[in-house]
Scaffold this motif. Structure first.
Motif, PDB file in Angstrom:
ATOM      1  N   SER A 266       0.610  -1.321  -0.171  1.00  8.07           N
ATOM      2  CA  SER A 266      -0.040   0.049   0.031  1.00  8.07           C
ATOM      3  C   SER A 266       0.609   1.227  -0.048  1.00  8.07           C
ATOM      4  N   TYR A 267       2.061   1.152   0.507  1.00  8.33           N
ATOM      5  CA  TYR A 267       2.754   2.332   0.803  1.00  8.33           C
ATOM      6  C   TYR A 267       3.210   2.880  -0.545  1.00  8.33           C
ATOM      7  N   CYS A 268       3.609   1.865  -1.366  1.00  5.54           N
ATOM      8  CA  CYS A 268       4.299   2.125  -2.710  1.00  5.54           C
ATOM      9  C   CYS A 268       3.257   2.511  -3.950  1.00  5.54           C
TER      10      CYS A 268
ATOM     11  N   ARG B  10       2.455   6.107  -3.078  1.00  7.24           N
ATOM     12  CA  ARG B  10       3.475   6.865  -3.371  1.00  7.24           C
ATOM     13  C   ARG B  10       3.283   7.114  -4.920  1.00  7.24           C
ATOM     14  N   TYR B  11       2.924   6.132  -5.774  1.00  8.15           N
ATOM     15  CA  TYR B  11       2.798   6.089  -7.238  1.00  8.15           C
ATOM     16  C   TYR B  11       1.531   6.943  -7.619  1.00  8.15           C
ATOM     17  N   PHE B  12       0.479   6.474  -6.965  1.00  8.10           N
ATOM     18  CA  PHE B  12      -1.039   7.079  -7.183  1.00  8.10           C
ATOM     19  C   PHE B  12      -1.158   8.640  -7.015  1.00  8.10           C
ATOM     20  N   PHE B  13      -0.529   9.233  -5.692  1.00  2.00           N
ATOM     21  CA  PHE B  13      -0.897  10.433  -5.222  1.00  2.00           C
ATOM     22  C   PHE B  13       0.530  11.127  -5.091  1.00  2.00           C
ATOM     23  N   ASN B  14       1.321  11.156  -6.180  1.00  3.51           N
ATOM     24  CA  ASN B  14       2.794  11.905  -6.020  1.00  3.51           C
ATOM     25  C   ASN B  14       2.713  13.341  -6.435  1.00  3.51           C
TER      26      ASN B  14
END
Length: 108
Positions: A77-79, A82-86
């Motif tokens: 979930s962390y990665c 980071r990818y979706f909401f960066n």
């Protein structure tokens, strides 16, 4: 934040699943609601605007994610977060359509 998140519970081929993922990942520190058909965002119980949410995600959440996964990205979930909401554009987009999600999501 990021409590009991299983990325397999979301189908990221559909936009509203991103909204659910955003809400679930940030809960309970950040809560989203609808009031008079407007999205209300609360950070630790205090109403905030989209700009403060973007700041919170880009600094506080980013720091949390980095402290846990560093620069490695595995399927967690962390990665995904980071990818979706960066970017601020992505955050604004998904917060805007969260209104649809909140209108129709089944309540517990």
């Amino acid at each position: 934040m990021f409590n009991n998140i299983d990325v397999n519970n979301y189908d990221f081929h559909f936009e509203l699943h991103y909204c659910g993922f955003l809400i679930d990942c940030l809960f309970p520190e950040v809560q989203f609601g609808l009031e008079n058909d407007e999205i209300i965002i609360k950070l630790n119980g205090r109403i905030i605007d989209i700009d403060e949410l973007i700041y919170f995600i880009n600094f506080n959440v980013a720091h949390l994610i980095y402290s846990i996964v560093g620069t490695n990205c595995v399927k967690n979930s962390y990665c995904y977060f980071r990818y979706f909401f960066n970017t601020s554009d992505k955050i604004r987009h998904f917060v805007n359509i969260t209104k649809i999600y909140l209108k129709y999501v089944p309540t517990i």
